[in-house]
Design an enzyme around this catalytic site. Structure first.
Site, mmCIF file in Angstrom:
data_model
loop_
_atom_site.group_PDB
_atom_site.id
_atom_site.type_symbol
_atom_site.label_atom_id
_atom_site.label_comp_id
_atom_site.label_asym_id
_atom_site.label_seq_id
_atom_site.Cartn_x
_atom_site.Cartn_y
_atom_site.Cartn_z
ATOM 1 N N ASN A 161 -12.701 4.676 -1.961
ATOM 2 C CA ASN A 161 -11.845 5.725 -2.043
ATOM 3 C C ASN A 161 -11.049 5.182 -3.400
ATOM 4 O OD1 ASN A 161 -12.170 7.842 -0.268
ATOM 5 N ND2 ASN A 161 -12.261 5.749 1.014
ATOM 6 N N GLU A 162 -11.058 5.393 -4.538
ATOM 7 C CA GLU A 162 -10.452 5.032 -5.833
ATOM 8 C C GLU A 162 -9.237 6.067 -5.696
ATOM 9 O OE1 GLU A 162 -11.317 2.452 -7.356
ATOM 10 O OE2 GLU A 162 -13.373 2.392 -7.906
ATOM 11 N N PRO A 163 -8.299 5.242 -6.770
ATOM 12 C CA PRO A 163 -6.959 6.041 -7.107
ATOM 13 C C PRO A 163 -7.169 7.491 -7.061
ATOM 14 C CG PRO A 163 -6.717 3.824 -7.921
ATOM 15 C CD PRO A 163 -8.213 4.120 -7.480
ATOM 16 N N SER A 165 -7.766 9.465 -4.702
ATOM 17 C CA SER A 165 -8.192 9.931 -3.316
ATOM 18 C C SER A 165 -7.270 10.486 -2.628
ATOM 19 C CB SER A 165 -8.927 9.078 -2.849
ATOM 20 O OG SER A 165 -10.237 8.623 -3.429
#
Ligand code: GLP
Length: 635
Positions: A161-163, A165
């Protein structure tokens, strides 16, 4: 939201346990997991675990395997769901998370294979949405996750869950951030081989676990850990969303905790015992905070910034200022090997012996010059006998393209002298074929690794030549843990320690420079540091050891802070340029190194910036103004 348990933790919005070592943390979590498994087994129920990949949880898995083998812990009633998987990889790909989990945990325990769930990486795009929904449904079918284990990426991501998300995101196909792909480049032997997409549980999926433990080790994670624990909840830092979970705890080691307010600025959170180190730390902070040189601080500055107890106990400000100013002043030396015949009462190094045997240990080629290129040159100029030992060849960090270019050069050279070309051209042809056959497989044959190692060794020689170090003063240790291993799976053994003991005994140094003490324990610098530490400890009776000082240089990603420095070696503009030239010789490494968050610079620029920044800090504190400073801690 959690209740603050102690005054010191008042800035922390997530309960955090700081352990002496990553292993101690892993043992504690393994015990908790065993407790859940046994409790559920007692009731005839299944325990549902959410598991993570990456180097961080490996120690936990080792503990679980040990408990299975030694304490009879059974996993027959355990169901697992992994957080994520690279999209586009088959299960048997060496870097697939499915395979990782088999190798690191599942194949060593008695978990039924049908209880293991890892998101599918090898499905068609059109089927991804459905597969993600099925994954969610399966978690629900087993009654949800009892305990979810998490690591954290440098972007602050959990799972993948990258920035950006959202807190209610679910299992889905995501695009990987460029920093995440760079961090994975070493595993895949090149960024170009790293998948662009992944399937990950969403933040919302993770938040539904009844209990969550996030693990983090090493100084490289300290910044992101501090922001996740103490900062606001923001989508640009997905781990911060865990603040909203009632059953979350972070288990971190000392190095990863170093930026938390209770450790970084303890005087701001409650009464402290004013140790010499803390006094220096707080006064440097105060000077920066009020933007004044140390000697211009007055009682009011102390009083208005939470430091009145220091003035009351050890003040007035005037005395404290002079004391710390002098202390920092005394860290500065142009004589990193000590200045012969000089009064060394206030110098960081001893004057005698005037000509020292100096050993610089460099985990991989380039670490030496990045951390202390200018100091190396000085030591040589000042007549010390300097040996640089490269603990590993660094072959894994050379791209296939570099290796392929090298084979062409060898073949070209061989064609100039056909009578003598047989062996070298046979070797080069073999490597060429193996490179072609390898494709994007992240594993290199022995010959490819040998050639890549040769490339790095040649660069190291060129680099040390710039520093004035002759070839016969260079040692290539090729420690077996590295030469026979791969990233995240290195297993240092007694042969590595023995080789280090032999080196130390052969040189009998007066001064040793090492690095890696605060690094992620699974990284090459941390492993080589531990190997050194074991070798050093085993040499209890060596007479030379009584007269040997050990200095720590820091890596580019985690430079020293002013208050930590015991020796500051200033560099002139010319010395700084020479250092850059020395770093620049490591050509195969340009664009290979993961850089700081949001930073697109090359690593030599980062090293230059660190050294200049340190000089600015000294200047701002009212000390002399230098072009750049390299810094060291005494161990
Ligand atoms: C990857 C994984 C994460 C993991 C992160 C950190 O991005 N998908 O789950 O937390 O890497 O990896 P490491 O533990 O190696 O630092």
């Amino acid at each position: 939201m959690k209740q603050t348990s102690t005054e010191a933790e008042q800035f922390e919005k997530i309960p955090t346990r700081i352990f002496d070592s990553a292993d101690a943390a892993a043992r504690t979590l393994a015990n908790r997991i065993a407790e859940i498994i046994r409790e559920k087994a007692g009731k005839g129920e299944q325990a549902v675990l959410g598991l993570a990949t990456g180097s961080t949880p490996v120690r936990l898995y080792q503990q679980l395997i040990r408990m299975h083998k030694e304490d009879g812990l059974s996993f027959k009633n355990v169901v697992t769901f992994n957080l994520d998987e690279y999209y586009g990889l088959n299960r048997d790909h060496p870097e697939s998370y499915y395979r990782f989990m088999q190798e690191q945990l599942f194949s060593h325990i008695d978990i039924p294979q049908e209880n293991v769930h890892v998101p599918p990486g090898n499905i068609e795009r059109k089927d991804a949405f459905g597969a993600c929904q099925e994954y969610e449904a399966a978690i629900k079918k087993f009654g949800g996750i009892d305990l979810q284990v998490l690591g954290i990426g440098r972007t602050g991501h959990i799972g993948f869950n990258e920035p950006g998300s959202t807190v209610d995101s679910r299992t889905r196909l995501v695009t990987l951030d460029s920093l995440t792909r760079r961090d994975a480049a070493r595993d895949f032997l090149g960024e170009e081989n790293v998948p662009r997409y992944a399937i990950t549980m969403g933040v919302g999926t993770i938040m539904e676990a009844r209990e969550i433990v996030l693990l983090a080790w090493g100084a490289g994670k300290a910044g992101v850990i501090q922001r996740a624990i103490e900062g606001p909840v923001i989508e640009s830092l997905p781990a911060s969303m865990l603040q909203g979970h009632a059953g979350i705890t972070f288990y971190i080691d000392q190095a990863a905790s170093s930026q938390l307010t209770r450790l970084r600025y303890p005087w701001l959170v409650g009464p402290v015992e004013w140790t010499p180190r803390l006094i220096r730390q707080s006064i440097v902070w105060l000077a920066n905070h009020v933007n004044k040189p140390i000697l211009k601080l007055v009682d009011a500055h102390y009083g208005e910034n939470g430091m009145s107890s220091l003035v009351t106990e050890l003040g007035p400000a005037y005395n404290l200022n002079i004391r710390i100013f002098n202390e920092i002043q005394h860290t500065i030396t142009g004589w990193p090997g000590g200045k012969s015949n000089a009064d060394d009462t206030y110098r960081p190094e001893r004057a005698e012996p005037g000509k020292k045997r100096v050993l610089v240990l460099s985990p991989e080629p380039q670490d030496d010059v990045l951390g202390m290129g200018a100091t190396l040159s000085r030591l040589v100029q000042q007549g010390h006998e300097v040996t640089v030992a490269y603990q590993t060849s660094g072959s894994l960090a050379v791209s296939d393209e570099e290796a392929s270019n090298a084979t062409n050069i060898i073949l070209g050279a061989a064609s100039l002298d056909p009578a003598n070309a047989h062996t070298s051209s046979a070797f080069a042809s073999q490597v060429k074929q193996e490179l072609a056959a390898k494709g994007t497989e992240p594993s290199d044959s022995k010959s490819i690794r040998q050639l890549k190692g040769l490339i790095r060794k040649e660069e190291a020689r060129a680099s040390l030549k710039v520093c004035g170090i002759a070839e016969d003063q260079i040692r290539f240790m090729d420690l077996p843990f590295y030469e026979n291993g791969r990233y995240r799976q290195f297993k240092p053994q007694s042969v590595d320690v023995q080789a280090t003991v032999e080196l130390l005994e052969a040189i009998k140094p007066h001064q040793i420079f090492v690095t890696g003490k605060l690094a992620d324990p699974s990284s090459v610098p941390a492993i080589t540091y531990n190997v050194f530490q074991q070798a050093w400890d085993s040499l209890q009776n060596a007479a030379w050891k009584q007269d040997c000082w050990v200095w720590l240089y820091r890596d580019v990603e985690n430079p020293c802070e002013v208050h930590e420095i015991d020796m500051a070696v200033p560099c002139s503009p010319e010395e700084l340029s020479k250092k850059i030239e020395a770093i620049y010789q490591h050509r195969s490494q340009h664009n290979q190194n993961p850089l700081s968050e949001g930073d697109v610079r090359e690593i030599w620029q980062q090293a230059e910036r660190n050294n200049r920044t340190m000089a600015h800090h000294y200047d701002a504190l009212g000390l002399a103004e230098y072009e750049a400073i390299e810094s060291f801690q005494k161990l």
